[in-house]
Scaffold this motif. Structure first.
Motif, PDB file in Angstrom:
ATOM      1  N   PRO A 106      21.449   0.416 -52.670  1.00  0.00           N
ATOM      2  CA  PRO A 106      21.410   0.055 -51.249  1.00  0.00           C
ATOM      3  C   PRO A 106      21.840   1.193 -50.326  1.00  0.00           C
ATOM      4  O   PRO A 106      21.254   1.370 -49.248  1.00  0.00           O
ATOM      5  N   LEU A 107      22.811   2.023 -50.760  1.00  0.00           N
ATOM      6  CA  LEU A 107      23.218   3.183 -49.948  1.00  0.00           C
ATOM      7  C   LEU A 107      22.022   4.095 -49.712  1.00  0.00           C
ATOM      8  O   LEU A 107      21.798   4.588 -48.599  1.00  0.00           O
ATOM      9  N   LEU A 108      21.254   4.300 -50.787  1.00  0.00           N
ATOM     10  CA  LEU A 108      20.067   5.156 -50.704  1.00  0.00           C
ATOM     11  C   LEU A 108      19.092   4.593 -49.676  1.00  0.00           C
ATOM     12  O   LEU A 108      18.577   5.309 -48.814  1.00  0.00           O
ATOM     13  N   ILE A 109      18.852   3.267 -49.781  1.00  0.00           N
ATOM     14  CA  ILE A 109      17.904   2.629 -48.863  1.00  0.00           C
ATOM     15  C   ILE A 109      18.391   2.781 -47.420  1.00  0.00           C
ATOM     16  O   ILE A 109      17.628   3.155 -46.524  1.00  0.00           O
ATOM     17  N   LEU A 110      19.687   2.543 -47.198  1.00  0.00           N
ATOM     18  CA  LEU A 110      20.244   2.651 -45.849  1.00  0.00           C
ATOM     19  C   LEU A 110      20.123   4.082 -45.329  1.00  0.00           C
ATOM     20  O   LEU A 110      19.785   4.305 -44.166  1.00  0.00           O
ATOM     21  N   ALA A 111      20.395   5.059 -46.232  1.00  0.00           N
ATOM     22  CA  ALA A 111      20.305   6.460 -45.812  1.00  0.00           C
ATOM     23  C   ALA A 111      18.892   6.783 -45.371  1.00  0.00           C
ATOM     24  O   ALA A 111      18.676   7.466 -44.365  1.00  0.00           O
ATOM     25  N   VAL A 112      17.900   6.283 -46.111  1.00  0.00           N
ATOM     26  CA  VAL A 112      16.501   6.548 -45.750  1.00  0.00           C
ATOM     27  C   VAL A 112      16.175   5.901 -44.410  1.00  0.00           C
ATOM     28  O   VAL A 112      15.528   6.501 -43.547  1.00  0.00           O
ATOM     29  N   LEU A 113      16.652   4.664 -44.215  1.00  0.00           N
ATOM     30  CA  LEU A 113      16.279   3.930 -43.012  1.00  0.00           C
ATOM     31  C   LEU A 113      16.959   4.492 -41.761  1.00  0.00           C
ATOM     32  O   LEU A 113      16.378   4.518 -40.691  1.00  0.00           O
ATOM     33  N   PHE A 114      18.215   4.929 -41.894  1.00  0.00           N
ATOM     34  CA  PHE A 114      18.964   5.250 -40.682  1.00  0.00           C
ATOM     35  C   PHE A 114      19.334   6.722 -40.505  1.00  0.00           C
ATOM     36  O   PHE A 114      19.525   7.182 -39.398  1.00  0.00           O
ATOM     37  N   LEU A 115      19.467   7.475 -41.613  1.00  0.00           N
ATOM     38  CA  LEU A 115      19.942   8.853 -41.498  1.00  0.00           C
ATOM     39  C   LEU A 115      18.736   9.784 -41.458  1.00  0.00           C
ATOM     40  O   LEU A 115      18.480  10.511 -42.406  1.00  0.00           O
TER      41      LEU A 115
END
Lengths: 307, 316
Positions: free
Chosen positions: B289-298
């Motif tokens: 999930p961290l990876l997914i969040l990083a892709v979506l927001f960072l």
């Protein structure tokens, strides 16, 4: 190598091919319509196998397991679509690859946490156990034939659906030129959700059927995913017909290569190095075939998109 | 000039911290092992960032190049050759040739085809390595000793190894940076923006991309040599496609636009992985999930984070 053995291996290859097709069909349609690359599609296959195994153990029967697993696999696919994939359609392929890679990491680990790392065993359905004599001296398991039959039937149904119905026409039109279809007033997002859920269910179906003959374990989806990628690249992205032919081709190359290559190598080498070289070459064959086909036709055998 | 200094400040600071790390309380065995791993992966990530950010080639099979380097060490070790003067050129040449060979097919295609084809070739390398029964097959191969430098066993020393990794990382960074700034790099970057226009000016992007892909393969091969030496063990799992995914993530996490972003990304990746691994056995449940969040927001990556924060403050 006797003719019987060759025939058995060819049947095994075709049976593996139809399983690959069931996974690749969803992948190729999803990519074709939405230009969305979904690495997590293999997870749907694995999820299907796990759900089938658990429901079968819970209800005590393979069929009940199959019937329960399919809608749950569909639901899981739709939940993933709403939670993650939906937010990625407008992003570049790189973001899609990474985010769906994150989904794989999460789900592989989640399955490991829930079911443990030991492979699950699924009993074959009572009705389909035993073998059938195809030729004098040639017994073949009924269950594998049943997989072959079910796979071909599903492929036929899918063909009818895509080629002969209104929804199918929209899907084909979407794969050829999605913006144009949207401009004509079709809700492409809803169409896509439909295709996506259907593809997830097909992959889950393949997983349930494969469960009794393969070991159900975490990571089982990854191998299939990569072969499914090879299939849709060879077949031409977005083409169901291409995916079908390429899946059978890949299934045959993979299975026949593994059984024939060591024997073939023995013609040139001593038994021990022959086995090693044979195994190494057999594992490369599919990719070499892919490279050869792409060298001649970079868009695959049946390219859908023109221009 | 001033922006140039500001742009170089962050990478220079990170590299200086890495150089000083053994004397800042990170001199213990486990910390040095972790840092060495981070720097080696950073090297591979820089080479990937070079073709990704520079040429727009999204390779999902970069771990295979790393594997070629590592397996070159294994095969030479098995033959009794551990001299760096032999091992390093052989490993780099092997990885670069694999890159050129597979690249020749892969670069003919583009977009999503390229991603899938590099993935497939990476898997080919993986299954081949797993079938090498003479070199441990699936179980991997334990090296007899680390690579020797001119007959000496300097690399066995922790501190020397640390600076060897750092030195090679700096060299790869400089090389890629130089290449991107050169005429060669300008053609690459232009072709990334618009292949059509570059063709219209009279350049064929294909050979440029292929050479860049080969160079990236060679650098990753060198990283593979160091990885084999760091663990003194090589297994097919080093080449698994998940490792290629990890490398891509490092590049994206750091920020695609800058080479030093890959270094930041690799450091962050290895540290987070280690930290989560201490918290729970199922660390991937958090990592995914961290990876997914990083892709979506960072979107700009870690290297773009200061600018993103500053921008938010200036707007607000």
């Amino acid at each position: 190598m006797s003719t019987q053995l060759l025939l058995v291996q060819a049947l095994n290859g075709l049976q593996f091919g139809v399983l690959l097709f069931l996974v690749a069909a969803g992948l190729t349609l999803v990519f074709g319509v939405m230009d969305f690359i979904n690495l997590a599609h293999g997870v749907q296959y694995m999820l299907g196998a796990y759900l089938g195994a658990s429901f079968a153990a819970w209800t005590g029967g393979f069929w009940a397991g199959l019937v329960l697993a399919l809608p749950v696999a569909l639901a899981c696919g739709l939940v993933l679509e709403v939670l993650v994939f939906r937010h990625l359609y407008d992003r570049d392929h790189l973001s899609q690859v990474l985010a769906t890679f994150g989904v794989i990491l999460f789900l592989n680990q989640a399955l490991r946490a829930i079911w443990g790392t030991a492979p699950l065993q699924v009993p074959m359905p009572e009705l389909l156990t035993g073998g059938i004599t195809l030729m004098p001296g040639l017994q073949y398991p009924v269950y594998r034939l049943a997989i072959l039959g079910a796979g071909l039937a599903t492929a036929g149904l899918l063909w009818l659906l895509v080629e002969r119905t209104r929804v199918g026409a929209l899907v084909r039109a979407g794969a050829t030129n999605a913006p144009m279809v949207a401009a004509l007033g079709v809700d492409i997002r809803r169409l896509f959700m439909l295709v996506f859920g259907f593809g997830a269910m097909l992959a889950g179906f393949a997983g349930v059927m494969a469960a009794p003959i393969l070991s159900v374990e975490p990571g089982m989806g990854d191998t299939v995913l990569i072969l499914a990628f090879v299939v849709i690249v060879i077949g031409g992205i977005g083409s169901v017909r291409g995916a079908f032919l390429a899946a059978l081709l890949v299934g045959l190359i993979e299975t026949l290569g593994r059984s024939l290559m060591p024997d073939l190598m023995r013609l040139f080498l001593a038994p021990s190095p022959a086995r090693q070289a044979g195994a190494a070459i057999a594992s490369m064959l599919v990719y070499i075939a892919m490279a050869a086909i792409l060298a001649v036709r970079p868009q695959g055998l049946f390219p859908v998109r023109t221009g | 000039m001033r922006t140039r200094i500001r742009e170089s400040a962050l990478p220079l600071l990170v590299l200086a911290l890495l150089a000083a790390a053994p004397f800042l309380g990170f001199g213990e065995g486990w910390a040095m092992t972790l840092l060495a791993r981070a720097m080696i992966l950073a090297m591979a990530a820089v080479s990937l960032s070079f073709i990704l950010g520079g040429a727009g080639l999204i390779s999902l099979g970069h771990a295979a190049m790393l594997g070629f380097g590592a397996y070159a060490v294994v095969i030479l070790d098995d033959a009794g050759i551990t001299e760096a003067a032999v091992v390093v050129p052989v490993a780099v040449a092997a990885a670069a040739s694999f890159a050129l060979l597979t690249g020749a097919v892969a670069i003919r295609t583009s977009g999503v085809h390229f991603i899938m084809i590099t993935l497939a070739f990476g898997q080919m390398a993986f299954f081949t390595a797993a079938s090498l029964a003479g070199y441990g097959g699936d179980d991997g191969y334990t090296l007899y000793s680390r690579t020797s430098l001119g007959g000496t066993r300097w690399l066995e020393d922790r501190l020397v190894f640390h600076y060897a990794c750092l030195g090679l990382l700096v060299l790869s960074l400089l090389l890629c940076r130089m290449l991107l700034a050169s005429r060669f790099g300008r053609v690459l970057r232009a072709a990334k923006e618009s292949s059509l226009r570059v063709r219209a000016v009279g350049f064929d992007p294909y050979p440029y991309r292929l050479v860049a892909y080969g160079i990236a393969g060679g650098i990753a091969g060198l990283a593979g040599v160091m990885l084999a030496n760091a663990t003194e063990f090589v297994a097919p799992s080093y080449i698994a496609w998940q490792r290629s995914g990890d490398l891509l993530f490092m590049v994206i996490l750091g920020g695609v636009g800058s080479l030093h972003g890959a270094v930041l990304g690799a450091l962050a990746f290895v540290l987070v992985e280690e930290w989560l691994g201490h918290i729970t056995e199922h660390w991937r449940l958090i990592f995914g999930p961290l990876l997914i969040l990083a892709v979506l927001f960072l979107r700009g990556g870690l290297a773009g984070l200061p600018a993103q924060l500053l921008g938010a403050r200036n707007r607000g």
